[in-house]
Design an enzyme around this catalytic site. Sequence first.
Site, PDB file in Angstrom:
ATOM      1  CG  ASP A  27       3.441  19.075   0.022  1.00  0.00           C
ATOM      2  OD1 ASP A  27       2.814  18.806  -1.019  1.00  0.00           O
ATOM      3  OD2 ASP A  27       3.554  20.225   0.466  1.00  0.00           O
ATOM      4  CG  ASN A  75      -5.796  16.431  -1.055  1.00  0.00           C
ATOM      5  OD1 ASN A  75      -5.174  15.548  -0.473  1.00  0.00           O
ATOM      6  ND2 ASN A  75      -5.287  17.642  -1.212  1.00  0.00           N
TER       7      ASN A  75
HETATM    8  C1  FPP Z   1       0.849  15.991  -1.849  1.00  0.00           C
HETATM    9  O1  FPP Z   1       1.655  16.338  -2.947  1.00  0.00           O
HETATM   10  C2  FPP Z   1       0.444  14.611  -1.976  1.00  0.00           C
HETATM   11  C3  FPP Z   1      -0.828  14.173  -2.055  1.00  0.00           C
HETATM   12  C4  FPP Z   1      -2.009  15.046  -2.016  1.00  0.00           C
HETATM   13  C5  FPP Z   1      -1.136  12.763  -2.215  1.00  0.00           C
HETATM   14  C6  FPP Z   1      -0.164  11.831  -1.570  1.00  0.00           C
HETATM   15  C7  FPP Z   1      -0.325  10.542  -2.258  1.00  0.00           C
HETATM   16  C8  FPP Z   1       0.655   9.631  -2.441  1.00  0.00           C
HETATM   17  C9  FPP Z   1       2.004   9.697  -1.864  1.00  0.00           C
HETATM   18  C10 FPP Z   1       0.409   8.487  -3.303  1.00  0.00           C
HETATM   19  C11 FPP Z   1      -0.916   7.896  -3.086  1.00  0.00           C
HETATM   20  C12 FPP Z   1      -0.908   7.038  -1.902  1.00  0.00           C
HETATM   21  C13 FPP Z   1      -1.920   6.207  -1.705  1.00  0.00           C
HETATM   22  C14 FPP Z   1      -1.819   5.222  -0.617  1.00  0.00           C
HETATM   23  C15 FPP Z   1      -3.093   6.279  -2.571  1.00  0.00           C
HETATM   24  P1  FPP Z   1       1.133  17.477  -3.899  1.00  0.00           P
HETATM   25  O2  FPP Z   1       0.319  16.848  -4.969  1.00  0.00           O
HETATM   26  O3  FPP Z   1       0.419  18.521  -3.110  1.00  0.00           O
HETATM   27  O4  FPP Z   1       2.477  18.017  -4.483  1.00  0.00           O
HETATM   28  P2  FPP Z   1       2.814  19.531  -4.831  1.00  0.00           P
HETATM   29  O5  FPP Z   1       2.799  20.298  -3.538  1.00  0.00           O
HETATM   30  O6  FPP Z   1       4.197  19.428  -5.403  1.00  0.00           O
HETATM   31  O7  FPP Z   1       1.803  20.004  -5.819  1.00  0.00           O
END
Ligand code: FPP
Length: 254
Positions: A27, A75
């Site tokens: 996250d 998501n």
């Molecule tokens: C959460 O951070 C992360 C995700 C929903 C996606 C995680 C994806 C990756 C690490 C890269 C993609 C990996 C592959 C293998 C495709 P957030 O977006 O919720 O962050 P925030 O809480 O700061 O908004």
Amino acid sequence: MKGNVLFAPLALNMPATVPHHIAIVMDGNGRWASKRFLPRIVGHKQGIDSLKRCVKACARRGVKVLTVFAFSSENWSRPADEVTGLMDLLAMAVGREVPQLHADGVRLHFVGDRSGLSVNVLAGIARAESTTQDNSSFILNICFNYGGRWDIAQAAAQLASQGLPLTEDSMNKAMALAHVADPDLVIRTGGEQRISNFLLWQSAYSEFFFSDKLWPDFDQAALEEAISAYQQRERRFGKTSAQLQSEASPPTET
Ligand code: FPP
């Protein structure tokens, strides 16, 4: 032998109780990007680099299985451009990173609901899994379009459709992560302290570690901090401390 570089031991004192299986809620990508006035997708791209470093650090440390939450069932409700961006990133990352992961002896599994994924993404997943299927040095499970509730429901539906009884044992065998032992340590980065529908069934006896680091900043030192915290925990699995101590050093016969 595969993976000489990746799996070379570090000059560290490697304690015996390194978690066999680590699972991570990655996250904080969006916040990492926003802090730099960059589009959120840039944070996700940095997240892929962080994941690559984490695989190497885990393998060097003696961890055998890493499971990461890359796209949750929930998501889909993000803005359409972010959803498309994450799908494109997956397809791109699979094409670009699989050759090196394969050379390093990593076996890739994609875990989650395949319905709703594009032909392009499905083809990338199938290629990555078949290319790496004979590797055994390290397992990387990428949870994509995954939810803990989905997993429990799909396992129950599978058993019911075959007329099989729903027991803990049969459910374990029908779950999407049946090919690995349950995670010893679940890490969540980004400062939030919740499970967000990740490994609901499999984390029944996992230890939890919450890091304030945003995922793109989660480095080897942060991993060490999580492993050290894990090593301070007493895993009792429902037993008492005294029972564990007597099992560790049974009374000597006189
Ligand atoms: C959460 O951070 C992360 C995700 C929903 C996606 C995680 C994806 C990756 C690490 C890269 C993609 C990996 C592959 C293998 C495709 P957030 O977006 O919720 O962050 P925030 O809480 O700061 O908004």
